[in-house]
Design an enzyme around this catalytic site. Structure first.
Site, short mmCIF file in Angstrom:
data_model
loop_
_atom_site.label_atom_id
_atom_site.label_comp_id
_atom_site.label_asym_id
_atom_site.label_seq_id
_atom_site.Cartn_x
_atom_site.Cartn_y
_atom_site.Cartn_z
N PRO A 260 0.82 -1.22 0.00
CA PRO A 260 0.00 0.00 0.00
C PRO A 260 0.86 1.27 0.00
O PRO A 260 0.52 2.25 -0.64
CB PRO A 260 -0.82 -0.13 1.29
CG PRO A 260 -0.90 -1.60 1.54
CD PRO A 260 0.38 -2.18 1.04
N GLU B 93 6.07 7.80 -15.67
CA GLU B 93 6.96 8.82 -15.09
C GLU B 93 8.24 8.19 -14.56
O GLU B 93 9.32 8.78 -14.66
CB GLU B 93 6.23 9.59 -13.97
CG GLU B 93 5.08 10.46 -14.45
CD GLU B 93 3.83 9.67 -14.83
OE1 GLU B 93 3.76 8.46 -14.53
OE2 GLU B 93 2.92 10.27 -15.45
N GLU C 122 4.53 -2.21 -13.31
CA GLU C 122 5.96 -2.45 -13.63
C GLU C 122 6.69 -1.13 -13.91
O GLU C 122 7.52 -1.05 -14.82
CB GLU C 122 6.09 -3.46 -14.78
CG GLU C 122 5.65 -4.83 -14.32
CD GLU C 122 5.88 -5.93 -15.33
OE1 GLU C 122 6.94 -5.92 -15.96
OE2 GLU C 122 5.00 -6.79 -15.46
N ARG D 16 -17.13 1.29 -43.78
CA ARG D 16 -18.21 2.18 -43.34
C ARG D 16 -18.38 3.31 -44.38
O ARG D 16 -17.41 4.02 -44.69
CB ARG D 16 -17.84 2.77 -41.98
CG ARG D 16 -18.63 3.98 -41.55
CD ARG D 16 -19.93 3.60 -40.94
NE ARG D 16 -20.53 4.72 -40.20
CZ ARG D 16 -21.83 4.80 -39.96
NH1 ARG D 16 -22.65 3.87 -40.41
NH2 ARG D 16 -22.30 5.82 -39.27
#
Ligand SMILES: Cc1cc2nc3c(=O)[nH]c(=O)nc-3n(C[C@H](O)[C@H](O)[C@H](O)COP(=O)(O)OP(=O)(O)OC[C@H]3O[C@@H](n4cnc5c(N)ncnc54)[C@H](O)[C@@H]3O)c2cc1C
Length: 397
Positions: free
Chosen positions: A136, A374, A370, A274
């Site tokens: 934590p 930053e 992992e 489309r």
């Protein structure tokens, strides 16, 4: 549409090319319905691990499964497998990757008895592995780990909380990093293999995330493990964790690449099928601009990922900078590619369960775990500055 053009790049040999093509074919036939499931993730993951084991694919994450330490993890194979599986489905990639992340500390640092005890069954998909580093109060800041491991005769006694643990709740064993106190901060950590049924280890909370997969908080209370469960030397836990992440960070980039590839495929297919304003969507120049940026980002990510993988396999023991660049760029680029795919699909892109909506949720965590983006930037900047500082000191600038 699987595009295998990149396999002609010089990073690969014929075994890699065969692996990518065979795994793609296998995934089409052997796991296709499972990769669509988002409910019963525990059972789905167990089943995926078992099938990956039976299919022989997990031998790529545990090359040392027969007891020998000499078989190295081939990072290009890991990356090709993760890219391919991620294109088929996030859980398939997850099941494969976690068998690797959870067992790599044993492959890289385990003694022969430890390798023999765990690795063959990980390879065969019979034991599920997990990597328990985060806490934590210690996510990005690994040196803040508070879980303790106290020596008591021939045993270590572990106490503390681990959280965000992938495969938490379904794993058969956890590689747990704990403070043994040889030195302050990162130098006082050690790594232990803790079997899931060890007294004192409990799954205290299951965590639900936007792209569902087994994830949990673990509590360790007076959890006793024999000294034989210690990996490498006391105090080398940080080295064990970083050497493992050095390999797996690049493969996170590869998984992001697989997601981005799938998004580009879907968006390009939509653009040619489309009709809008009397012509295919893809004839609108702003849509072409998006597709051009998406295709360029996918190729740039692939180059960084496979450069890092090749360097680790063929040219250098540590690839901290290359792996950080690969993870940073591939995950950030994949997020943008997928976001653009959602835009090209219009309203359909945000319908729950649509492939690009699932990718939109699937990619997000890869920019955090992992090592968040930053952290990767900090690593890259430090290594870049160090090179220039060294040149300045030696007068070679
Ligand atoms: C889906 C998922 C699966 C995971 N699986 C595992 C697992 O199997 N095993 C395991 O051990 N852990 C696992 N983790 C934990 C993961 O590695 C951490 O969440 C991650 O390291 C970030 O730690 P944190 O969440 O405590 O965020 P914090 O450390 O609180 O960081 C929060 C944010 O601060 C910023 N930040 C951090 N450091 C810096 C810096 N130096 N400079 C600037 N900004 C910074 C980043 O934006 C970061 O996202 C998982 C996480 C997720 C979301």
């Amino acid at each position: 549409m699987a595009d295998f053009e990149f396999l002609k790049w010089p990073f690969f040999d014929d075994a890699h090319r065969a692996l990518a093509e065979r795994l793609d074919e296998w995934a089409n036939h052997d796991i296709a319905p499972l990769t669509e499931r988002e409910s019963d993730v525990d059972d789905t993951c167990r089943e995926l691990v078992a099938r990956l084991g039976r299919g022989g694919w997990l031998r790529h994450v545990v090359p040392a499964a027969d007891g020998g330490a000499s078989e190295r993890l081939d990072v290009r194979s890991l990356c090709l497998a993760r890219e391919t599986l991620a294109r088929h489905g996030g859980l398939a990639d997850f099941a494969f990757a976690m068998q690797g992340l959870g067992s790599a500390p044993i492959s890289l640092f385990g003694d022969e008895a430890q390798r023999r005890k765990y690795l063959p069954r990980v390879r065969d998909g019979e034991k599920i592995a997990a990597f328990a580093l985060s806490e934590p109060e210690a996510g990005s800041d690994v040196a803040a780990i508070d879980t303790s491991a106290r020596r008591d005769g021939d045993e270590y006694v572990l106490d503390g909380t681990k959280t965000w643990i992938s495969n938490g709740g379904i794993a058969d064993f956890y590689v747990v990093f704990a403070r043994t106190g040889e030195a302050p901060g990162a130098r006082g950590l050690s790594a232990f293999v803790v079997d899931a049924d060890t007294a004192g280890l409990e799954v205290s909370e299951r965590i639900r995330v936007i792209a569902p997969h087994p994830l949990a908080t673990l509590r360790l209370r007076d959890c006793r493990v024999p000294q034989s469960q210690l990996l490498a030397q006391p105090g080398s836990g940080f080295k064990v964790a970083m050497a493992t992440l050095d390999i797996f960070r690049t493969t996170v980039g590869a998984a992001a690449l697989g997601f981005a590839h799938r998004a580009l495929d879907a968006a390009a297919h939509r653009a040619v099928t489309r009709e809008l304003f009397g012509a295919p969507l893809g004839e609108l120049q702003m849509v072409q601009s998006m597709l051009a940026e998406m295709a360029t980002a996918v190729d740039a990510a692939a180059l960084l990922v496979y450069r890092a993988a090749w360097t680790r396999d063929c040219a250098a023991e540590r690839v901290t900078r290359e792996a950080a660049m690969a993870k940073l760029y591939a995950t950030e680029a994949a997020q943008e590619v997928i976001d653009r795919a959602v835009q090209i699909f219009g309203g359909l892109g945000v319908v729950s369960g649509h492939p690009v909506e699932r990718l939109y949720r699937e990619i997000r965590a890869l920019r955090i775990y992992e090592g968040a983006s930053e952290i990767q930037k900090v690593i890259i900047a430090r290594q870049t500055l160090a090179a220039y500082e060294a040149a300045a000191m030696s007068g070679n600038d």
